[in-house]
Design a protein around this motif. Structure first.
Motif, PDB file in Angstrom:
ATOM      1  N   MET A 108       5.788  -5.340   7.018  1.00 44.90           N
ATOM      2  CA  MET A 108       6.727  -4.417   6.395  1.00 44.90           C
ATOM      3  C   MET A 108       7.369  -3.596   7.502  1.00 44.90           C
ATOM      4  O   MET A 108       6.710  -2.807   8.148  1.00 44.90           O
ATOM      5  N   THR A 109       8.636  -3.762   7.703  1.00 45.33           N
ATOM      6  CA  THR A 109       9.314  -3.037   8.768  1.00 45.33           C
ATOM      7  C   THR A 109      10.116  -1.848   8.244  1.00 45.33           C
ATOM      8  O   THR A 109      10.411  -0.936   8.980  1.00 45.33           O
ATOM      9  N   GLN A 110      10.452  -1.878   6.965  1.00 41.41           N
ATOM     10  CA  GLN A 110      11.220  -0.771   6.403  1.00 41.41           C
ATOM     11  C   GLN A 110      10.356   0.486   6.344  1.00 41.41           C
ATOM     12  O   GLN A 110       9.198   0.436   5.948  1.00 41.41           O
ATOM     13  N   GLN A 111      10.921   1.602   6.764  1.00 44.38           N
ATOM     14  CA  GLN A 111      10.200   2.873   6.712  1.00 44.38           C
ATOM     15  C   GLN A 111      10.379   3.502   5.332  1.00 44.38           C
ATOM     16  O   GLN A 111      11.491   3.584   4.827  1.00 44.38           O
ATOM     17  N   ILE A 112       9.306   3.932   4.728  1.00 44.28           N
ATOM     18  CA  ILE A 112       9.321   4.598   3.428  1.00 44.28           C
ATOM     19  C   ILE A 112       8.870   6.028   3.647  1.00 44.28           C
ATOM     20  O   ILE A 112       7.858   6.281   4.298  1.00 44.28           O
TER      21      ILE A 112
ATOM     22  N   VAL B  57      15.162   7.174  -7.404  1.00 39.35           N
ATOM     23  CA  VAL B  57      13.948   7.250  -6.589  1.00 39.35           C
ATOM     24  C   VAL B  57      12.729   7.354  -7.511  1.00 39.35           C
ATOM     25  O   VAL B  57      12.722   8.161  -8.441  1.00 39.35           O
ATOM     26  N   PRO B  58      11.700   6.533  -7.281  1.00 39.29           N
ATOM     27  CA  PRO B  58      10.508   6.599  -8.128  1.00 39.29           C
ATOM     28  C   PRO B  58       9.815   7.970  -8.032  1.00 39.29           C
ATOM     29  O   PRO B  58       9.641   8.510  -6.941  1.00 39.29           O
TER      30      PRO B  58
ATOM     31  N   VAL C 223       2.154   2.924  -6.686  1.00 38.96           N
ATOM     32  CA  VAL C 223       3.206   3.034  -5.664  1.00 38.96           C
ATOM     33  C   VAL C 223       3.698   1.648  -5.251  1.00 38.96           C
ATOM     34  O   VAL C 223       4.915   1.408  -5.154  1.00 38.96           O
ATOM     35  N   LYS C 224       2.779   0.721  -5.027  1.00 38.09           N
ATOM     36  CA  LYS C 224       3.173  -0.639  -4.631  1.00 38.09           C
ATOM     37  C   LYS C 224       4.042  -1.282  -5.707  1.00 38.09           C
ATOM     38  O   LYS C 224       5.034  -1.942  -5.394  1.00 38.09           O
ATOM     39  N   SER C 225       3.679  -1.064  -6.952  1.00 40.78           N
ATOM     40  CA  SER C 225       4.456  -1.630  -8.046  1.00 40.78           C
ATOM     41  C   SER C 225       5.852  -1.017  -8.118  1.00 40.78           C
ATOM     42  O   SER C 225       6.856  -1.733  -8.233  1.00 40.78           O
ATOM     43  N   LEU C 226       5.923   0.310  -8.015  1.00 44.12           N
ATOM     44  CA  LEU C 226       7.225   1.000  -8.110  1.00 44.12           C
ATOM     45  C   LEU C 226       8.147   0.652  -6.935  1.00 44.12           C
ATOM     46  O   LEU C 226       9.357   0.563  -7.114  1.00 44.12           O
ATOM     47  N   LEU C 227       7.559   0.464  -5.769  1.00 48.92           N
ATOM     48  CA  LEU C 227       8.352   0.125  -4.589  1.00 48.92           C
ATOM     49  C   LEU C 227       8.525  -1.384  -4.418  1.00 48.92           C
ATOM     50  O   LEU C 227       9.121  -1.841  -3.450  1.00 48.92           O
ATOM     51  N   ARG C 228       7.968  -2.136  -5.379  1.00 46.69           N
ATOM     52  CA  ARG C 228       8.044  -3.605  -5.374  1.00 46.69           C
ATOM     53  C   ARG C 228       7.516  -4.187  -4.059  1.00 46.69           C
ATOM     54  O   ARG C 228       8.179  -4.995  -3.419  1.00 46.69           O
ATOM     55  N   LEU C 229       6.325  -3.754  -3.686  1.00 47.99           N
ATOM     56  CA  LEU C 229       5.738  -4.192  -2.426  1.00 47.99           C
ATOM     57  C   LEU C 229       4.868  -5.431  -2.590  1.00 47.99           C
ATOM     58  O   LEU C 229       4.516  -6.060  -1.613  1.00 47.99           O
ATOM     59  N   GLU C 230       4.468  -5.738  -3.825  1.00 47.23           N
ATOM     60  CA  GLU C 230       3.637  -6.935  -4.035  1.00 47.23           C
ATOM     61  C   GLU C 230       4.099  -7.662  -5.270  1.00 47.23           C
ATOM     62  O   GLU C 230       4.661  -7.149  -6.171  1.00 47.23           O
TER      63      GLU C 230
END
Length: 127
Positions: free
Chosen positions: A1-5, A81-82, A120-127
């Motif tokens: 993951m390179t994008q900064q959150i 924004v979540p 958080v992972k779900s809201l940010l669509r990380l998985e």
């Protein structure tokens, strides 16, 4: 993951802020956290910087979490924004009010770090 959150944690309890920030930071070094001790400070920080995720309590001095959500959703930059509400308020009416104002998720304290991370992972669509 390179994008900064960038995540903002808003809670009047320092212990709770630290716990939530620790849970978020364990997701990866790409997730940076900032904190505010109430809705008024949180709103000020939102006007000074850019955040990709907001976690807020409801019951806080100066400005509660529901007013904060209302203000956030009225700002173009933060309409999508979540926002994760993490509170002791477990009544269905409180959940419905927060969601109607624009909250993305509603978790009741005490909440496990894994539940926060999964939300958080779900809201940010990380998985």
């Amino acid at each position: 993951m390179t994008q900064q959150i960038r995540a903002l944690v808003v809670d009047d309890s320092q212990a709770m802020r630290r716990s939530l920030m620790y849970a978020l930071q364990r997701l990866g070094s790409w997730l940076h956290t900032d904190e505010a001790q109430d809705g008024a400070e949180g709103l000020k920080k939102l006007t000074l910087g850019r955040y990709d995720l907001i976690l807020t309590d409801i019951n806080m001095p100066l400005m509660d979490g529901l007013k904060l959500i209302r203000h956030i959703r009225q700002t173009d930059a933060y309409r999508t924004v979540p926002i994760v509400v993490i509170t002791t308020e477990s009544a269905v009416e409180d959940r419905e009010r927060a969601m109607a104002l624009g909250a993305s998720a509603y978790l009741v304290k005490p909440v496990q770090s894994k539940v926060v991370q999964d939300t958080v992972k779900s809201l940010l669509r990380l998985e």
